[in-house]
Design an enzyme around this catalytic site. Structure first.
Site, short mmCIF file in Angstrom:
data_model
loop_
_atom_site.label_atom_id
_atom_site.label_comp_id
_atom_site.label_asym_id
_atom_site.label_seq_id
_atom_site.Cartn_x
_atom_site.Cartn_y
_atom_site.Cartn_z
N SER A 192 0.82 -1.20 0.00
CA SER A 192 0.00 0.00 0.00
C SER A 192 0.86 1.26 0.00
CB SER A 192 -0.98 -0.02 1.18
OG SER A 192 -1.92 1.01 1.08
N ARG A 243 -6.97 3.86 -1.25
CA ARG A 243 -7.30 5.04 -0.46
C ARG A 243 -7.33 6.27 -1.38
NH1 ARG A 243 -4.36 5.55 5.05
NH2 ARG A 243 -2.56 6.09 3.79
N GLU A 296 -13.04 4.84 7.25
CA GLU A 296 -12.25 5.16 8.42
C GLU A 296 -11.39 6.39 8.16
OE1 GLU A 296 -9.94 1.79 9.52
OE2 GLU A 296 -8.54 1.96 7.85
#
Length: 595
Positions: free
Chosen positions: A151, A314, A410
């Protein structure tokens, strides 16, 4: 000359016997020749386990690092666990990889281990975003899924993120069983190293057949296509040297945006595992990593920036203000906006559905504004432990009970608005662009709408950051002193503590018998303090990096406007100082502040 530690001697001997990669074998041999026991212990003694987002580690030689040998070992554990659960798995594993060094190689080695255990494999032919691998696991009805990605970690790292048959990340008992088998059966079979027959195996298939259906199903998130098609807004997009560009560009087109509205940061458009133009490959770091995006936006008359992280799960957003400055939104601010948007439009499209069966999920360290909006509007909010491994699995459980989970998010800029069971920065990018396009037709900016939400539901100002920890034992000591004999601090600054929830030991003194509703998080430290003022603060040890994070939320009554912001921020500043002094105690524990 043998090493002083017998266990280390055995580990080194096994490594030199088992590793068939000349480069990593040579790394260990060089350390042996130097008699560098400290470096060898660091490489050999660390356990590779599944954290909040899979296994992550530097790519180096050693049993405690990610490399050809440990990828084979983990996958052997994964394959054997699947056989133990399913008998002989027939639906196979969907496998993807990002653009980092060794990611394709690791994905092929993992594919080979599965096939050598007679488990079918569906491998993407090129780099694929993390959410697309989650979707492929669901679409192909696989027994499991896997993506090789670290990531937004530093370029030296890689990772191993595993999904179960539902397309959500593995949780217990799957994660611990995979590790148990890996450690019980560490010696790899010779055939695991032989890739010569991989792509000719009848068990080898392409996962590329799931790409078009992914876009087709995610288009259902598109509510205002006509507005998108005619918007004068220009969006500057950065892939952060990762793999999001081609997918996100296509998603914009699927949402009806004209090609001219999508402007890419050319220098960061294609995968580059060295991330040469950014100091750190994490868009959550804000302005300092958005320099090129801001320059590109200013040059092209763009007012909104959207940036994926390198595996495109993201999304970061920034907006140009009337004074020419750029506002980089926090994950919680973006969460407030997407909560309002998804609920409002989903409700218009489904007016007769019982609102009490509609859920928006977020994590325990994310803003409580979801709960505030849910209480006011009639839908349900449920919080989970930190990480989409929990939200994805909980979403599937709720849907199986006949509920509608329309969003999960989140604070660390992760959003799950669609049909994957992991966060999806590709579809979320198009959703945020659609929000901006709609607001433009109302004469409003994204910031205007955020303050409108605060006026209606109360300010929910959240501050979160982290301190680096000098050693793992410091984290344990810090949290142990907080909970010593269950005598938690009773005041943070001048604010009295109303209750404490410690999910590491399973304690919540606001509940009957002090038992928390949320599941325990015994593998990672997390303590939340609820203050009598209504504010909340949480301390959490990172599951992937040597950090202690804190999250503070200040909640005010409705009716306040942007003119009240200064006084609200002043109150939050003082609370943050008190949290650091009372709970973190950086001088006592040698913590290093975030740069």
């Amino acid at each position: 000359m043998p090493l002083a530690c017998p266990t280390l001697n055995e580990q080194v001997a096994n490594w030199l016997n088992w590793d068939k990669n000349e480069k990593t074998r040579g790394e260990i041999q060089a350390l042996v020749d130097e008699n560098n026991e400290e470096a060898l212990k660091a490489r050999m003694s660390t356990r590779l386990v599944f954290g909040t987002a899979g296994v992550r580690s530097p790519m180096q030689a050693g049993f405690g690092r990610l490399n050809d040998l440990t990828i084979i070992q983990i996958t052997h554990g994964f394959a054997r666990h699947m056989i133990n659960v399913y008998g002989q798995p027939k639906k196979g594993v969907a496998i993807g990889f990002d653009g980092r060094h060794n990611s394709r190689r690791f994905a092929e080695l993992a594919s080979n281990v599965f096939i050598r255990n007679n488990i079918p494999v569906y491998l993407f032919s090129e780099v694929s975003p993390t959410p697309v691998v989650s979707w492929a696991t669901i679409k192909l009805e696989c027994d499991a899924g896997l993506i090789i990605t670290a990531s937004h970690n530093p370029k030296e790292d890689n990772g191993y993120k595993a999904y179960w048959s539902n397309g959500a990340q593995i949780i217990g008992p799957h994660d611990t069983e995979i590790v148990r088998i890996k450690e019980a059966e560490p010696q790899p079979r010779d055939e695991y190293w032989d890739l010569s027959e991989l792509k000719s195996s009848p068990l080898f298939h392409s996962a590329d057949v799931t790409i078009d259906p992914y876009f087709e199903v995610e288009k259902s998130l598109n509510y205002t296509r006509d507005i998108n098609a005619s918007t004068p807004l220009k969006f500057t997009y950065s892939a952060f040297h990762g793999i999001g560009y081609h997918y996100t560009k296509r998603m914009f087109a699927e949402f009806g945006f004209p090609a001219s509205s999508f402007i890419s940061v050319a220098e960061q458009q294609e995968p580059n595992p060295d991330f040469p133009t950014i100091p750190f490959p994490n868009p959550e770091e804000g302005r300092k990593v958005l320099t090129l995006a801001i320059e590109t936006a200013d040059r092209n008359g763009s007012t909104v920036i959207l940036a994926n992280d390198p595996d495109a799960d993201r999304i970061q957003m920034a907006e140009k203000q009337k004074n020419g400055d750029w506002r980089v939104f926090t994950g919680n601010e973006m969460g407030a906006l997407i909560t309002w948007w998804i609920w409002t439009n989903w409700r218009k499209a489904n007016p007769s559905v019982d609102a009490s069966k509609v859920y928006i999920l977020n994590s325990a360290v994310s803003s409580a504004i979801v709960k505030t909006i849910a209480d006011a509007e009639g839908f349900k909010n449920e919080t989970t432990l930190t990480g989409f491994k929990w939200m994805g699995n909980r979403a599937e459980e709720l849907r199986a009970e006949g509920n509608h989970v329309i969003l999960a998010w989140e604070e660390s800029i992760g959003y799950m608005p669609g049909h994957t069971l992991d966060k999806d920065g590709v579809s979320a990018a198009a959703v945020f662009a659609e929000i901006a396009a709609f607001l433009h037709t109302q004469g409003k900016s994204l910031e205007d709408q955020l303050y409108a939400l605060y006026n209606k539901y109360g300010f929910h100002l959240v501050r979160s950051t982290y301190w680096m920890v000098p050693a793992p034992e410091v984290t344990k000591e810090l949290f142990s002193t907080l909970r010593a004999d269950l005598k938690f601090p009773t005041k943070i600054g001048e604010a009295e503590v109303a209750s404490v929830r410690d999910l590491t030991i399973g304690y919540d003194n606001s509940k009957p018998d002090n038992k928390p509703v949320l599941p325990l998080s015994t593998s990672s430290e997390m303590v939340t303090f609820f203050l009598k003022t209504g504010s909340v603060t949480t301390l959490r040890a990172s599951g992937t990096e040597p950090k202690i994070k804190y999250y503070i939320e200040l909640i005010t009554p409705p009716g306040k406007t942007q003119n009240d912001l200064e006084s609200v921020i002043s109150e939050l500043d003082q609370l943050e100082k008190d949290v650091v002094a009372t709970l973190l105690r950086p001088q006592q524990f040698g913590l290093i502040p975030r740069k």
